[in-house]
Design a protein around this motif. Structure first.
Motif, PDB file in Angstrom:
ATOM      1  N   MET A   1       0.848  -1.163   0.000  1.00 32.53           N
ATOM      2  CA  MET A   1       0.000   0.000   0.000  1.00 32.53           C
ATOM      3  C   MET A   1       0.900   1.235   0.000  1.00 32.53           C
ATOM      4  O   MET A   1       1.930   1.258   0.651  1.00 32.53           O
ATOM      5  CB  MET A   1      -0.897  -0.008   1.224  1.00 32.53           C
ATOM      6  CG  MET A   1      -1.860   1.104   1.228  1.00 32.53           C
ATOM      7  SD  MET A   1      -3.491   0.538   1.479  1.00 32.53           S
ATOM      8  CE  MET A   1      -3.880   1.374   2.968  1.00 32.53           C
ATOM      9  N   PHE A   2       0.475   2.235  -0.742  1.00 30.08           N
ATOM     10  CA  PHE A   2       1.245   3.463  -0.892  1.00 30.08           C
ATOM     11  C   PHE A   2       0.464   4.644  -0.338  1.00 30.08           C
ATOM     12  O   PHE A   2      -0.750   4.704  -0.451  1.00 30.08           O
ATOM     13  CB  PHE A   2       1.543   3.723  -2.379  1.00 30.08           C
ATOM     14  CG  PHE A   2       2.259   2.591  -3.047  1.00 30.08           C
ATOM     15  CD1 PHE A   2       3.620   2.446  -2.912  1.00 30.08           C
ATOM     16  CD2 PHE A   2       1.567   1.664  -3.811  1.00 30.08           C
ATOM     17  CE1 PHE A   2       4.292   1.404  -3.526  1.00 30.08           C
ATOM     18  CE2 PHE A   2       2.224   0.628  -4.430  1.00 30.08           C
ATOM     19  CZ  PHE A   2       3.587   0.493  -4.286  1.00 30.08           C
ATOM     20  N   ASN A   3       1.167   5.597   0.237  1.00 26.37           N
ATOM     21  CA  ASN A   3       0.539   6.823   0.723  1.00 26.37           C
ATOM     22  C   ASN A   3       0.601   7.928  -0.315  1.00 26.37           C
ATOM     23  O   ASN A   3      -0.175   8.867  -0.264  1.00 26.37           O
ATOM     24  CB  ASN A   3       1.209   7.305   2.011  1.00 26.37           C
ATOM     25  CG  ASN A   3       0.949   6.361   3.164  1.00 26.37           C
ATOM     26  OD1 ASN A   3      -0.113   5.768   3.245  1.00 26.37           O
ATOM     27  ND2 ASN A   3       1.918   6.217   4.037  1.00 26.37           N
ATOM     28  N   ASP A   4       1.534   7.826  -1.253  1.00 27.16           N
ATOM     29  CA  ASP A   4       1.743   8.842  -2.278  1.00 27.16           C
ATOM     30  C   ASP A   4       1.232   8.321  -3.626  1.00 27.16           C
ATOM     31  O   ASP A   4       1.638   7.251  -4.080  1.00 27.16           O
ATOM     32  CB  ASP A   4       3.222   9.184  -2.361  1.00 27.16           C
ATOM     33  CG  ASP A   4       3.536  10.331  -3.275  1.00 27.16           C
ATOM     34  OD1 ASP A   4       2.600  10.986  -3.772  1.00 27.16           O
ATOM     35  OD2 ASP A   4       4.729  10.579  -3.510  1.00 27.16           O
ATOM     36  N   ALA A   8       2.631   5.214  -6.326  1.00 30.25           N
ATOM     37  CA  ALA A   8       1.725   4.133  -6.722  1.00 30.25           C
ATOM     38  C   ALA A   8       1.602   4.058  -8.242  1.00 30.25           C
ATOM     39  O   ALA A   8       1.650   2.974  -8.822  1.00 30.25           O
ATOM     40  CB  ALA A   8       0.354   4.335  -6.084  1.00 30.25           C
ATOM     41  N   SER A  27      -7.970   3.249  -4.881  1.00 25.01           N
ATOM     42  CA  SER A  27      -7.993   3.986  -3.623  1.00 25.01           C
ATOM     43  C   SER A  27      -8.470   3.047  -2.523  1.00 25.01           C
ATOM     44  O   SER A  27      -9.519   2.422  -2.646  1.00 25.01           O
ATOM     45  CB  SER A  27      -8.933   5.176  -3.755  1.00 25.01           C
ATOM     46  OG  SER A  27      -9.039   5.847  -2.540  1.00 25.01           O
ATOM     47  N   THR A  30      -7.168   5.830   3.047  1.00 24.14           N
ATOM     48  CA  THR A  30      -6.391   7.041   2.795  1.00 24.14           C
ATOM     49  C   THR A  30      -5.168   6.776   1.943  1.00 24.14           C
ATOM     50  O   THR A  30      -4.366   7.677   1.712  1.00 24.14           O
ATOM     51  CB  THR A  30      -5.941   7.674   4.129  1.00 24.14           C
ATOM     52  OG1 THR A  30      -5.131   6.720   4.828  1.00 24.14           O
ATOM     53  CG2 THR A  30      -7.132   8.070   4.971  1.00 24.14           C
ATOM     54  N   GLY A  31      -4.992   5.544   1.466  1.00 25.65           N
ATOM     55  CA  GLY A  31      -3.832   5.183   0.667  1.00 25.65           C
ATOM     56  C   GLY A  31      -4.226   4.667  -0.698  1.00 25.65           C
ATOM     57  O   GLY A  31      -5.387   4.745  -1.115  1.00 25.65           O
ATOM     58  N   TYR A  32      -3.234   4.130  -1.408  1.00 28.19           N
ATOM     59  CA  TYR A  32      -3.433   3.604  -2.752  1.00 28.19           C
ATOM     60  C   TYR A  32      -2.774   2.241  -2.851  1.00 28.19           C
ATOM     61  O   TYR A  32      -1.814   1.947  -2.153  1.00 28.19           O
ATOM     62  CB  TYR A  32      -2.808   4.550  -3.784  1.00 28.19           C
ATOM     63  CG  TYR A  32      -3.356   5.947  -3.701  1.00 28.19           C
ATOM     64  CD1 TYR A  32      -4.546   6.281  -4.316  1.00 28.19           C
ATOM     65  CD2 TYR A  32      -2.700   6.923  -2.973  1.00 28.19           C
ATOM     66  CE1 TYR A  32      -5.071   7.545  -4.222  1.00 28.19           C
ATOM     67  CE2 TYR A  32      -3.213   8.199  -2.869  1.00 28.19           C
ATOM     68  CZ  TYR A  32      -4.395   8.504  -3.499  1.00 28.19           C
ATOM     69  OH  TYR A  32      -4.916   9.767  -3.398  1.00 28.19           O
ATOM     70  N   SER A  33      -3.311   1.416  -3.727  1.00 27.79           N
ATOM     71  CA  SER A  33      -2.763   0.093  -3.950  1.00 27.79           C
ATOM     72  C   SER A  33      -2.762  -0.192  -5.446  1.00 27.79           C
ATOM     73  O   SER A  33      -3.504   0.425  -6.209  1.00 27.79           O
ATOM     74  CB  SER A  33      -3.599  -0.949  -3.207  1.00 27.79           C
ATOM     75  OG  SER A  33      -3.014  -2.220  -3.303  1.00 27.79           O
TER      76      SER A  33
END
Length: 54
Positions: A1-4, A8, A27, A30-33
């Motif tokens: 999982m990425f926050n930015d 991602a 989405s 609050t993160g991205y995958s």
């Protein structure tokens, strides 16, 4: 999982080119995958899609 989102998207593009499969940035909270198109479900919120054949 990425926050930015930028990281991602960069990883999704790299994965699509390496594996030659369509990948998607989704989405998650609050993160991205990053997932492949085979794992896509209509309940997921797709942020961006990468197709290595396009």
């Amino acid at each position: 999982m990425f926050n930015d989102i930028w990281i991602a998207r960069k990883n999704a593009l790299s994965l699509a080119r390496t594996l030659m499969v369509a990948t998607m940035v989704i989405s998650v909270g609050t993160g991205y995958s990053v997932i492949t198109a085979d794992d896509h479900d209509s309940s997921l919120t797709v942020v961006h899609e990468y197709d290595p054949f396009a």
